[in-house]
Scaffold this motif. Sequence first.
Motif, PDB file in Angstrom:
ATOM      1  N   ARG A 164       0.661  -1.148  -0.054  1.00 25.59           N
ATOM      2  CA  ARG A 164      -0.037   0.037   0.025  1.00 25.59           C
ATOM      3  C   ARG A 164       0.845   1.183   0.153  1.00 25.59           C
ATOM      4  N   PHE A 165       2.296   1.264  -0.175  1.00 23.94           N
ATOM      5  CA  PHE A 165       3.134   2.345   0.040  1.00 23.94           C
ATOM      6  C   PHE A 165       3.133   2.845  -1.311  1.00 23.94           C
ATOM      7  N   ALA A 180      -1.798  -2.342  10.736  1.00 21.55           N
ATOM      8  CA  ALA A 180      -2.994  -2.699  10.747  1.00 21.55           C
ATOM      9  C   ALA A 180      -3.693  -1.425  10.190  1.00 21.55           C
ATOM     10  N   ALA A 181      -4.972  -1.611   9.749  1.00 19.87           N
ATOM     11  CA  ALA A 181      -5.604  -0.446   9.425  1.00 19.87           C
ATOM     12  C   ALA A 181      -5.762   0.618  10.431  1.00 19.87           C
ATOM     13  N   GLY A 182      -5.116   1.705   9.952  1.00 25.75           N
ATOM     14  CA  GLY A 182      -5.039   2.951  10.714  1.00 25.75           C
ATOM     15  C   GLY A 182      -3.797   3.048  11.602  1.00 25.75           C
ATOM     16  N   ARG A 183      -2.981   1.993  11.662  1.00 26.99           N
ATOM     17  CA  ARG A 183      -1.739   1.968  12.302  1.00 26.99           C
ATOM     18  C   ARG A 183      -0.501   1.789  11.612  1.00 26.99           C
ATOM     19  N   MET A 184       0.463   2.554  11.278  1.00 28.13           N
ATOM     20  CA  MET A 184       1.781   2.356  10.586  1.00 28.13           C
ATOM     21  C   MET A 184       2.986   2.447  11.558  1.00 28.13           C
ATOM     22  N   GLY A 195      -8.408   3.369   2.948  1.00 26.34           N
ATOM     23  CA  GLY A 195      -9.789   3.757   3.047  1.00 26.34           C
ATOM     24  C   GLY A 195      -9.995   4.299   4.490  1.00 26.34           C
ATOM     25  N   VAL A 196      -9.239   4.753   5.188  1.00 23.39           N
ATOM     26  CA  VAL A 196      -9.279   5.449   6.599  1.00 23.39           C
ATOM     27  C   VAL A 196      -9.019   6.846   6.509  1.00 23.39           C
ATOM     28  N   PRO A 197      -9.831   7.807   7.176  1.00 25.13           N
ATOM     29  CA  PRO A 197      -9.428   9.124   7.173  1.00 25.13           C
ATOM     30  C   PRO A 197      -8.280   9.819   7.742  1.00 25.13           C
ATOM     31  N   VAL A 198      -7.622   9.051   8.647  1.00 23.63           N
ATOM     32  CA  VAL A 198      -6.600   9.416   9.554  1.00 23.63           C
ATOM     33  C   VAL A 198      -5.691   8.101   9.613  1.00 23.63           C
ATOM     34  N   GLN A 199      -4.437   8.276   9.434  1.00 25.57           N
ATOM     35  CA  GLN A 199      -3.487   7.273   9.461  1.00 25.57           C
ATOM     36  C   GLN A 199      -2.454   7.765  10.744  1.00 25.57           C
ATOM     37  N   GLN A 200      -2.367   6.651  11.494  1.00 27.28           N
ATOM     38  CA  GLN A 200      -1.405   6.927  12.684  1.00 27.28           C
ATOM     39  C   GLN A 200      -0.242   6.446  12.365  1.00 27.28           C
ATOM     40  N   HIS A 240      -6.979  -2.558  25.452  1.00 30.89           N
ATOM     41  CA  HIS A 240      -5.729  -1.913  25.673  1.00 30.89           C
ATOM     42  C   HIS A 240      -5.165  -0.843  24.940  1.00 30.89           C
ATOM     43  N   PHE A 241      -4.356  -0.164  25.296  1.00 31.81           N
ATOM     44  CA  PHE A 241      -3.906   1.221  24.807  1.00 31.81           C
ATOM     45  C   PHE A 241      -3.268   0.881  23.119  1.00 31.81           C
ATOM     46  N   ASN A 242      -3.919   1.704  22.322  1.00 32.53           N
ATOM     47  CA  ASN A 242      -3.550   1.599  20.953  1.00 32.53           C
ATOM     48  C   ASN A 242      -3.954   0.326  20.429  1.00 32.53           C
ATOM     49  N   SER A 243      -4.828  -0.354  20.668  1.00 34.53           N
ATOM     50  CA  SER A 243      -5.108  -1.615  20.067  1.00 34.53           C
ATOM     51  C   SER A 243      -5.826  -1.488  18.850  1.00 34.53           C
ATOM     52  N   TYR A 244      -5.295  -2.099  17.726  1.00 33.15           N
ATOM     53  CA  TYR A 244      -5.790  -2.012  16.232  1.00 33.15           C
ATOM     54  C   TYR A 244      -6.249  -3.328  15.874  1.00 33.15           C
TER      55      TYR A 244
END
Length: 377
Positions: free
Chosen positions: A21-22, A106-110, A148-153, A239-243
């Motif tokens: 996806r890069f 994962a979706a939303g987490r890089m 397809g996410v509006p914000v990528q962490q 848990h914290f920051n679980s995706y």
Amino acid sequence: MTLAKHPDPTPALGLPEDDNRFESEPHEALDGPDLPDGWQVYRPSEDDVEDLTSLLRRHETRGRGWASSSEDDVLVAVSGVRTHENLLIRDADGVARGWASAHDRAAGRMLTTLAVDRELPPREADRCARVLLEWCDAQARAVGESRGVPVQQIDATAFADDPRHQQWLADAGYAKVRSWWQMVRPVVPEDRELAPTPGDRGVVVRRVRREGGYESGTMPEAADLHTVHDVLEAAFADHFNSYEESFDEFVHRLREDPGHRWDHWWIAEIVDGEGGDEGGAPEPAGALVGTWLTGPDDTPDGSFVAYIGVLENARGRGVAKALLRTIIADAAERGRNRVGLEVDADSPTGAHELYQALGWRTKYVTESWHKDVPVRP
């Protein structure tokens, strides 16, 4: 909680070859990188692994006092074209000066790894870091758009004793969100006796099943792999920051680890019928995924707790303790001298108290720094 059943005996292990996806062309991700004359940006290949490893080891030594990364670790990032992308900066003499690696976790987490040559003058090092982090932003937008996410962490890691690295992240818009204790427990031959007694408090710990046994070379049973994934997803849901991570992504990522071994995966089950099926059939209660740590130079090898999770309805039964005693005893049986793990320093569960009671002590501290990147339309 009863986990879903998975009748399909053959898991889909891995992702499609073209599932990247890069933005793989560096000059498409960077708009005229601000670097000294003659410096170049590259997408590194396996031919660059030796230079990248040396760069990363110098970064580790500066940040915490010693290096541990190997060429095998770096090779995972460089050759993992499905879920990884990389940028290498070389100076006018061809010397590797900076490296960034992005991991589509994962979706939303890089996740991202950043290493800058600390032998550079401060001004050049700062410019190098800015280019690498600019590239990370571009990769986050590309990955987020594809998912397809509006914000990528972006999730970056820094050593707690590395203020310069922390400043680079802060200047690029990252914020420190968490600290992590990197803990180690020494292992001695007598720890073989720590293996839990089967059925103690109704808990049995076993390895994931493998048709033909572990000498057969066959894959573990798909149902067991799904059980480990399901248990960990459920255990870490709050848990914290679980995706949420798909089964394919989970297995593919863990198999990439150079220390991956199927006989380091364990499942804990409740066998007394309490909270389980009416017929008393064993019910999954927890899971532990371990890895093999190669000892640097001539030092002994170790084991590492990559994941340990216990289902909510099984807590208070000694499940986590049984899993931890299992990997300690296994390490002793293999002649290893330590078991490492990472724990959230701010965890409300108090997990560190159990680890300390079983002999773990903090060796060093790392930090999570996050940045939310808006995804282009």
